[in-house]
Scaffold this active site. Structure first.
Site, short mmCIF file in Angstrom:
data_model
loop_
_atom_site.label_atom_id
_atom_site.label_comp_id
_atom_site.label_asym_id
_atom_site.label_seq_id
_atom_site.Cartn_x
_atom_site.Cartn_y
_atom_site.Cartn_z
N LYS A 179 0.84 -1.20 0.00
CA LYS A 179 0.00 0.00 0.00
C LYS A 179 0.87 1.25 0.00
O LYS A 179 1.77 1.37 0.81
CB LYS A 179 -0.89 0.00 1.25
CG LYS A 179 -1.80 -1.19 1.36
CD LYS A 179 -2.43 -1.30 2.73
CE LYS A 179 -1.45 -1.58 3.84
NZ LYS A 179 -2.07 -1.90 5.13
N GLY B 144 -6.86 4.08 10.65
CA GLY B 144 -7.59 2.84 10.33
C GLY B 144 -7.70 2.53 8.85
O GLY B 144 -8.42 1.61 8.47
N THR B 145 -6.96 3.24 8.01
CA THR B 145 -7.06 2.99 6.56
C THR B 145 -6.66 1.55 6.20
O THR B 145 -7.33 0.90 5.41
CB THR B 145 -6.18 3.96 5.75
OG1 THR B 145 -4.89 4.00 6.34
CG2 THR B 145 -6.77 5.35 5.70
N GLY B 146 -5.56 1.09 6.78
CA GLY B 146 -5.06 -0.25 6.43
C GLY B 146 -6.03 -1.34 6.87
O GLY B 146 -6.30 -2.29 6.13
N CYS B 147 -6.58 -1.19 8.08
CA CYS B 147 -7.55 -2.19 8.58
C CYS B 147 -8.78 -2.20 7.69
O CYS B 147 -9.29 -3.27 7.30
CB CYS B 147 -8.00 -1.82 10.00
SG CYS B 147 -6.68 -1.76 11.20
N THR C 279 -6.67 9.70 8.59
CA THR C 279 -6.44 8.40 7.94
C THR C 279 -6.29 7.26 8.96
O THR C 279 -5.72 6.23 8.65
CB THR C 279 -5.16 8.46 7.07
OG1 THR C 279 -4.09 8.91 7.90
CG2 THR C 279 -5.33 9.40 5.89
N1 LIG Z 1 -4.32 10.54 1.67
C1 LIG Z 1 -4.72 9.48 0.96
N2 LIG Z 1 -5.43 9.65 -0.18
C2 LIG Z 1 -5.87 8.60 -0.90
N3 LIG Z 1 -5.62 7.32 -0.56
C3 LIG Z 1 -4.91 7.08 0.56
C4 LIG Z 1 -4.43 8.14 1.39
N4 LIG Z 1 -3.76 7.59 2.45
C5 LIG Z 1 -3.84 6.25 2.30
N5 LIG Z 1 -4.50 5.94 1.15
C6 LIG Z 1 -4.83 4.60 0.66
O1 LIG Z 1 -5.38 3.88 1.77
C7 LIG Z 1 -5.02 2.51 1.71
C8 LIG Z 1 -4.28 2.13 3.00
O2 LIG Z 1 -2.92 2.50 2.83
P1 LIG Z 1 -1.92 2.94 3.98
O3 LIG Z 1 -2.40 4.21 4.60
O4 LIG Z 1 -0.57 2.97 3.33
O5 LIG Z 1 -2.07 1.76 5.01
P2 LIG Z 1 -1.75 1.69 6.58
O6 LIG Z 1 -2.93 2.28 7.30
O7 LIG Z 1 -1.57 0.24 6.84
O8 LIG Z 1 -0.50 2.50 6.81
C9 LIG Z 1 -4.20 2.37 0.42
O9 LIG Z 1 -5.08 2.06 -0.66
C10 LIG Z 1 -3.62 3.77 0.24
O10 LIG Z 1 -3.24 4.01 -1.10
C1 LIG Z 2 -6.18 -2.43 17.40
C2 LIG Z 2 -5.49 -1.84 16.23
N1 LIG Z 2 -5.19 -2.62 15.17
C3 LIG Z 2 -4.55 -2.11 14.11
C4 LIG Z 2 -4.17 -0.78 14.08
C5 LIG Z 2 -3.44 -0.21 12.90
O1 LIG Z 2 -4.38 0.20 12.03
P1 LIG Z 2 -4.15 0.72 10.54
O2 LIG Z 2 -5.34 0.45 9.75
O3 LIG Z 2 -2.83 0.29 10.03
O4 LIG Z 2 -4.27 2.21 10.77
P2 LIG Z 2 -3.41 3.21 11.50
O5 LIG Z 2 -3.64 3.14 12.97
O6 LIG Z 2 -2.00 2.89 11.08
O7 LIG Z 2 -3.97 4.42 10.90
C6 LIG Z 2 -4.50 0.01 15.18
N2 LIG Z 2 -4.21 1.33 15.23
N3 LIG Z 2 -5.16 -0.54 16.26
#
Ligand SMILES: Nc1ncnc2c1ncn2[C@@H]1O[C@H](COP(=O)(O)OP(=O)(O)O)[C@@H](O)[C@H]1O
Ligand SMILES: Cc1ncc(COP(=O)(O)OP(=O)(O)O)c(N)n1
Length: 268
Positions: free
Chosen positions: A177, A210-213, A208
């Site tokens: 990602k 929780g985007t990954g979850c 952002t």
């Molecule tokens: N500011 C943003 N604008 C558009 N898409 C985003 C943005 N931030 C994250 N994404 C998308 O959200 C999804 C989660 O990515 P990411 O944020 O890298 O994960 P994580 O939460 O695990 O760090 C991916 O599809 C990424 O391209």
């Molecule tokens: C309980 C818990 N699990 C996973 C995460 C990490 O979440 P993620 O979607 O990678 O988002 P960010 O917290 O990195 O924005 C979490 N925070 N808590």
């Protein structure tokens, strides 16, 4: 209603602020019309500014939750999120093959706030024992760099790392990602045959959490409905982009994404 409803399971930690973890997963499953079930691994005291406390459940209790579901309800797809230690990982590694369902792993290591969510000694176990069981593993750039021990700065680096995760670690597919890239939000997936890219404009927001979850839960939901992986990721990218575009400016830190945002986009 007959028992044809797709059933998805998340094995993950609780986020008290509701934006990530189990809460994000269940909201996403519900929104995408699959029946959501959860096995809790850890309880975090967490909000938009960071993680204030963590309590891990014993492996035996994680096993008991899994067994309760396994002995009663069909699981059409399963995802894992926060798995903090080796004891938990051993229980999960034993259970995953029994589900005979697609397995999506979000290799959660650090929250957006910078707080660690996995014990350092558990990272190798995750890479060596759990990644080979996956249908798809969904690291962000930092997680992919940690797993492959490669520097990842460009989309070309992401492609190489995705290949490494499949051929070197045995992942079914790897979706890296690009949320933390500087420009567009580009994700790269390699499925053993082909490299795919999924790209959207970057949305200028700090919200952002929780985007990954949420993204990996959406992929799990679509897989539970029988979609092929590439289509599941395409649709999930649409889902997460809407969720970020309509994210909530809640709390003092990084606000959560909006899990019902695709409904808003359809209305407009
Ligand atoms: N500011 C943003 N604008 C558009 N898409 C985003 C943005 N931030 C994250 N994404 C998308 O959200 C999804 C989660 O990515 P990411 O944020 O890298 O994960 P994580 O939460 O695990 O760090 C991916 O599809 C990424 O391209
Ligand atoms: C309980 C818990 N699990 C996973 C995460 C990490 O979440 P993620 O979607 O990678 O988002 P960010 O917290 O990195 O924005 C979490 N925070 N808590």
């Amino acid at each position: 209603m007959s028992n044809v409803i797709p059933c998805a399971l998340t094995i993950a930690g609780s986020d008290s602020s509701g934006g990530a973890g189990i809460q994000a997963d269940l909201k996403t499953f519900q929104e995408l019309k699959c029946y959501g079930m959860s096995v809790l691994t850890s309880v975090t005291a967490q909000n938009t500014t960071g993680v204030q406390g963590v309590h891990h459940l014993p492996g035996g209790m994680i096993k008991q939750q899994i067994d309760s579901i396994y002995t009663d309800i069909r699981v059409d797809a399963v995802k894992t999120g926060m798995i903090a230690n080796i004891e938990m990982m051993e229980v999960i590694a034993e259970a995953i093959p029994g589900f005979q369902a697609p397995y999506v792993m979000d290799p959660v290591m650090v929250a957006t706030s910078g707080d660690p969510l996995i014990e350092p000694e558990a990272r190798d176990y995750l890479c060596q024992q759990l990644i080979p069981m996956t249908t798809v593993v969904t690291p962000n750039i930092a997680e992919a760099a940690f797993i492959t021990k490669e520097k990842i700065e460009t989309v070309a680096d992401m492609k190489e790392a995705a290949k490494h995760m499949v051929h070197g670690f045995g992942a079914g597919a790897a979706l890296i990602k690009g949320g933390h890239l500087q420009e567009a939000a580009i994700d790269v997936m390699y499925d053993g045959n082909k490299v795919y890219t999924f790209e959207t404009d970057r949305i200028p927001t700090k919200n952002t959490h929780g985007t990954g979850c949420t993204y990996s839960a959406a992929i799990t939901a679509y897989l539970s409905q029988g979609l092929p992986l590439v289509s599941a990721v395409e649709r999930s990218k649409h889902y997460i982009t809407a969720a970020i575009r309509h994210a909530f400016d809640i709390g003092e830190g990084n606000g959560p994404t909006n899990h019902w945002a695709i409904r808003e986009e359809v209305r407009q």
